[in-house]
Structure formats: C-alpha cells, structure tokens
Design a protein around this motif. Structure first.
Motif, PDB file in Angstrom:
ATOM      1  N   SER A  38     -30.926 -12.763   3.992  1.00  9.54           N
ATOM      2  CA  SER A  38     -32.114 -13.357   3.376  1.00  9.54           C
ATOM      3  C   SER A  38     -31.707 -14.259   2.214  1.00  9.54           C
ATOM      4  O   SER A  38     -30.563 -14.216   1.739  1.00  9.54           O
ATOM      5  CB  SER A  38     -33.039 -12.255   2.857  1.00  9.54           C
ATOM      6  N   ASP A  39     -32.651 -15.065   1.756  1.00 11.26           N
ATOM      7  CA  ASP A  39     -32.405 -15.922   0.598  1.00 11.26           C
ATOM      8  C   ASP A  39     -31.956 -15.093  -0.605  1.00 11.26           C
ATOM      9  O   ASP A  39     -31.028 -15.475  -1.315  1.00 11.26           O
ATOM     10  CB  ASP A  39     -33.674 -16.700   0.219  1.00 11.26           C
ATOM     11  N   SER A  40     -32.630 -13.971  -0.847  1.00 16.88           N
ATOM     12  CA  SER A  40     -32.311 -13.171  -2.033  1.00 16.88           C
ATOM     13  C   SER A  40     -30.918 -12.559  -1.943  1.00 16.88           C
ATOM     14  O   SER A  40     -30.188 -12.519  -2.940  1.00 16.88           O
ATOM     15  CB  SER A  40     -33.360 -12.087  -2.274  1.00 16.88           C
ATOM     16  N   VAL A  41     -30.525 -12.108  -0.765  1.00 16.06           N
ATOM     17  CA  VAL A  41     -29.181 -11.536  -0.603  1.00 16.06           C
ATOM     18  C   VAL A  41     -28.124 -12.612  -0.835  1.00 16.06           C
ATOM     19  O   VAL A  41     -27.142 -12.386  -1.551  1.00 16.06           O
ATOM     20  CB  VAL A  41     -29.013 -10.878   0.784  1.00 16.06           C
ATOM     21  N   LEU A  42     -28.326 -13.796  -0.259  1.00 14.79           N
ATOM     22  CA  LEU A  42     -27.351 -14.863  -0.464  1.00 14.79           C
ATOM     23  C   LEU A  42     -27.336 -15.310  -1.920  1.00 14.79           C
ATOM     24  O   LEU A  42     -26.268 -15.569  -2.480  1.00 14.79           O
ATOM     25  CB  LEU A  42     -27.617 -16.061   0.448  1.00 14.79           C
ATOM     26  N   SER A  43     -28.486 -15.375  -2.541  1.00 14.10           N
ATOM     27  CA  SER A  43     -28.561 -15.778  -3.938  1.00 14.10           C
ATOM     28  C   SER A  43     -27.764 -14.819  -4.823  1.00 14.10           C
ATOM     29  O   SER A  43     -26.984 -15.247  -5.685  1.00 14.10           O
ATOM     30  CB  SER A  43     -30.021 -15.832  -4.387  1.00 14.10           C
ATOM     31  N   LYS A  44     -27.942 -13.520  -4.624  1.00 16.20           N
ATOM     32  CA  LYS A  44     -27.207 -12.522  -5.413  1.00 16.20           C
ATOM     33  C   LYS A  44     -25.708 -12.577  -5.111  1.00 16.20           C
ATOM     34  O   LYS A  44     -24.878 -12.481  -6.017  1.00 16.20           O
ATOM     35  CB  LYS A  44     -27.746 -11.126  -5.127  1.00 16.20           C
ATOM     36  N   THR A  45     -25.377 -12.745  -3.847  1.00 14.89           N
ATOM     37  CA  THR A  45     -23.968 -12.817  -3.455  1.00 14.89           C
ATOM     38  C   THR A  45     -23.310 -14.053  -4.045  1.00 14.89           C
ATOM     39  O   THR A  45     -22.200 -13.982  -4.581  1.00 14.89           O
ATOM     40  CB  THR A  45     -23.843 -12.824  -1.919  1.00 14.89           C
ATOM     41  N   ALA A  46     -23.984 -15.194  -3.950  1.00 20.83           N
ATOM     42  CA  ALA A  46     -23.439 -16.439  -4.510  1.00 20.83           C
ATOM     43  C   ALA A  46     -23.279 -16.327  -6.015  1.00 20.83           C
ATOM     44  O   ALA A  46     -22.277 -16.802  -6.571  1.00 20.83           O
ATOM     45  CB  ALA A  46     -24.340 -17.614  -4.146  1.00 20.83           C
ATOM     46  N   ALA A  47     -24.238 -15.696  -6.689  1.00 24.39           N
ATOM     47  CA  ALA A  47     -24.140 -15.529  -8.147  1.00 24.39           C
ATOM     48  C   ALA A  47     -22.933 -14.674  -8.507  1.00 24.39           C
ATOM     49  O   ALA A  47     -22.196 -14.995  -9.454  1.00 24.39           O
ATOM     50  CB  ALA A  47     -25.422 -14.905  -8.684  1.00 24.39           C
ATOM     51  N   THR A  48     -22.702 -13.613  -7.749  1.00 23.13           N
ATOM     52  CA  THR A  48     -21.537 -12.761  -8.002  1.00 23.13           C
ATOM     53  C   THR A  48     -20.245 -13.525  -7.771  1.00 23.13           C
ATOM     54  O   THR A  48     -19.321 -13.472  -8.600  1.00 23.13           O
ATOM     55  CB  THR A  48     -21.583 -11.513  -7.086  1.00 23.13           C
ATOM     56  N   LEU A  49     -20.167 -14.251  -6.653  1.00 23.68           N
ATOM     57  CA  LEU A  49     -18.955 -15.031  -6.369  1.00 23.68           C
ATOM     58  C   LEU A  49     -18.756 -16.136  -7.401  1.00 23.68           C
ATOM     59  O   LEU A  49     -17.613 -16.469  -7.741  1.00 23.68           O
ATOM     60  CB  LEU A  49     -19.029 -15.618  -4.955  1.00 23.68           C
ATOM     61  N   GLU A  50     -19.845 -16.687  -7.913  1.00 29.40           N
ATOM     62  CA  GLU A  50     -19.731 -17.720  -8.946  1.00 29.40           C
ATOM     63  C   GLU A  50     -19.218 -17.111 -10.248  1.00 29.40           C
ATOM     64  O   GLU A  50     -18.375 -17.709 -10.921  1.00 29.40           O
ATOM     65  CB  GLU A  50     -21.079 -18.413  -9.142  1.00 29.40           C
ATOM     66  N   GLU A  51     -19.696 -15.927 -10.603  1.00 30.06           N
ATOM     67  CA  GLU A  51     -19.206 -15.238 -11.810  1.00 30.06           C
ATOM     68  C   GLU A  51     -17.712 -14.938 -11.705  1.00 30.06           C
ATOM     69  O   GLU A  51     -17.005 -14.968 -12.710  1.00 30.06           O
ATOM     70  CB  GLU A  51     -19.971 -13.933 -12.019  1.00 30.06           C
ATOM     71  N   LEU A  52     -17.256 -14.646 -10.500  1.00 33.84           N
ATOM     72  CA  LEU A  52     -15.841 -14.372 -10.267  1.00 33.84           C
ATOM     73  C   LEU A  52     -14.998 -15.645 -10.271  1.00 33.84           C
ATOM     74  O   LEU A  52     -13.772 -15.576 -10.289  1.00 33.84           O
ATOM     75  CB  LEU A  52     -15.657 -13.656  -8.930  1.00 33.84           C
ATOM     76  N   GLY A  53     -15.659 -16.798 -10.203  1.00 28.70           N
ATOM     77  CA  GLY A  53     -14.943 -18.073 -10.140  1.00 28.70           C
ATOM     78  C   GLY A  53     -14.531 -18.454  -8.734  1.00 28.70           C
ATOM     79  O   GLY A  53     -13.725 -19.361  -8.543  1.00 28.70           O
ATOM     80  N   TYR A  54     -15.077 -17.770  -7.716  1.00 24.97           N
ATOM     81  CA  TYR A  54     -14.712 -18.024  -6.335  1.00 24.97           C
ATOM     82  C   TYR A  54     -15.583 -19.091  -5.676  1.00 24.97           C
ATOM     83  O   TYR A  54     -15.182 -19.683  -4.678  1.00 24.97           O
ATOM     84  CB  TYR A  54     -14.806 -16.749  -5.508  1.00 24.97           C
ATOM     85  N   VAL A  55     -16.773 -19.306  -6.210  1.00 21.34           N
ATOM     86  CA  VAL A  55     -17.729 -20.250  -5.638  1.00 21.34           C
ATOM     87  C   VAL A  55     -18.350 -21.070  -6.751  1.00 21.34           C
ATOM     88  O   VAL A  55     -18.535 -20.582  -7.865  1.00 21.34           O
ATOM     89  CB  VAL A  55     -18.837 -19.488  -4.851  1.00 21.34           C
ATOM     90  N   LYS A  56     -18.664 -22.306  -6.428  1.00 21.17           N
ATOM     91  CA  LYS A  56     -19.377 -23.198  -7.356  1.00 21.17           C
ATOM     92  C   LYS A  56     -20.691 -23.589  -6.694  1.00 21.17           C
ATOM     93  O   LYS A  56     -20.714 -23.961  -5.527  1.00 21.17           O
ATOM     94  CB  LYS A  56     -18.524 -24.431  -7.632  1.00 21.17           C
ATOM     95  N   ALA A  57     -21.774 -23.471  -7.452  1.00 22.49           N
ATOM     96  CA  ALA A  57     -23.089 -23.871  -6.942  1.00 22.49           C
ATOM     97  C   ALA A  57     -23.493 -25.184  -7.609  1.00 22.49           C
ATOM     98  O   ALA A  57     -23.246 -25.390  -8.794  1.00 22.49           O
ATOM     99  CB  ALA A  57     -24.122 -22.795  -7.240  1.00 22.49           C
ATOM    100  N   LYS A  58     -24.089 -26.059  -6.819  1.00 22.47           N
ATOM    101  CA  LYS A  58     -24.554 -27.354  -7.319  1.00 22.47           C
ATOM    102  C   LYS A  58     -26.000 -27.515  -6.880  1.00 22.47           C
ATOM    103  O   LYS A  58     -26.319 -27.327  -5.707  1.00 22.47           O
ATOM    104  CB  LYS A  58     -23.685 -28.474  -6.743  1.00 22.47           C
TER     105      LYS A  58
END
Length: 102
Positions: A38-58
């Motif tokens: 779902s959108d919410s699951v991906l949003s939380k996952t992306a936020a976690t990966l972004e905090e880890l420095g593994y993903v960048k959101a634009k």
C-alpha cells in the motif's frame, strides 16, 4: 565472510532497494505496484531507507499533480551488494556443509 545487513532483513526494504538498484530512479507508484504494498507501507519503508541513507526521495509535479520519485543512493547500492554477497556466502557454506555430511 561478509555480514548480512540487519537493515535489509525486512522483505519490503530488501525488495524496494533491489528494485531501485535496477534503475536511476522510479516513480512512487511504480515502486508500490512492483512491491505489491500500500501507499502507507511504501511511504514508511522509503522513510526508513532514507533515514539510513540508502534511498533518496525527490518530490515534484507532473502537470498539477504532485509526484514522488525514489532512487537508491551509492550507500544503498553498496549495502545491497554486500547483503547479497553475504547471502550467497551463507548459501555456499550451507551447501558445502551439507555435502561434507554425505
């Protein structure tokens, strides 16, 4: 032996990072659909990966519609490569141990 990355034990984190490693960036909806979450699951996952420095959101717009794009960072790609290497080493060691018992 290379160590598994504990941040990538969660299947959704691993799937998102693996998908993103195959492209420069991907629109949020494409990642969501591929991962079948779902959108919410991906949003939380992306936020976690972004905090880890593994993903960048634009964030941006296509016409008047807001859009989010995700991209794996250099650190994220390296973490994924190390994690996959560790998994391969683990599987090879298990296969070797199983063969030694015969």
């Amino acid at each position: 032996m290379t160590e598994l990355d504990p941040n990538l034990h969660h299947p959704t984190r691993l799937t998102v990072l693996a998908f993103l490693s195959g492209c420069q960036e991907a629109e949020f909806g494409a990642v969501r659909d591929y991962c079948q979450v779902s959108d919410s699951v991906l949003s939380k996952t992306a936020a976690t990966l972004e905090e880890l420095g593994y993903v960048k959101a634009k964030k941006g717009y296509v016409g008047k519609r807001p859009r989010t794009w995700l991209a794996a960072t250099r650190a994220g790609r390296a973490a994924l490569a190390g994690h996959l290497t560790a998994l391969q080493q683990l599987a090879a060691a298990a296969a070797e141990a199983a063969g030694a018992d015969r």
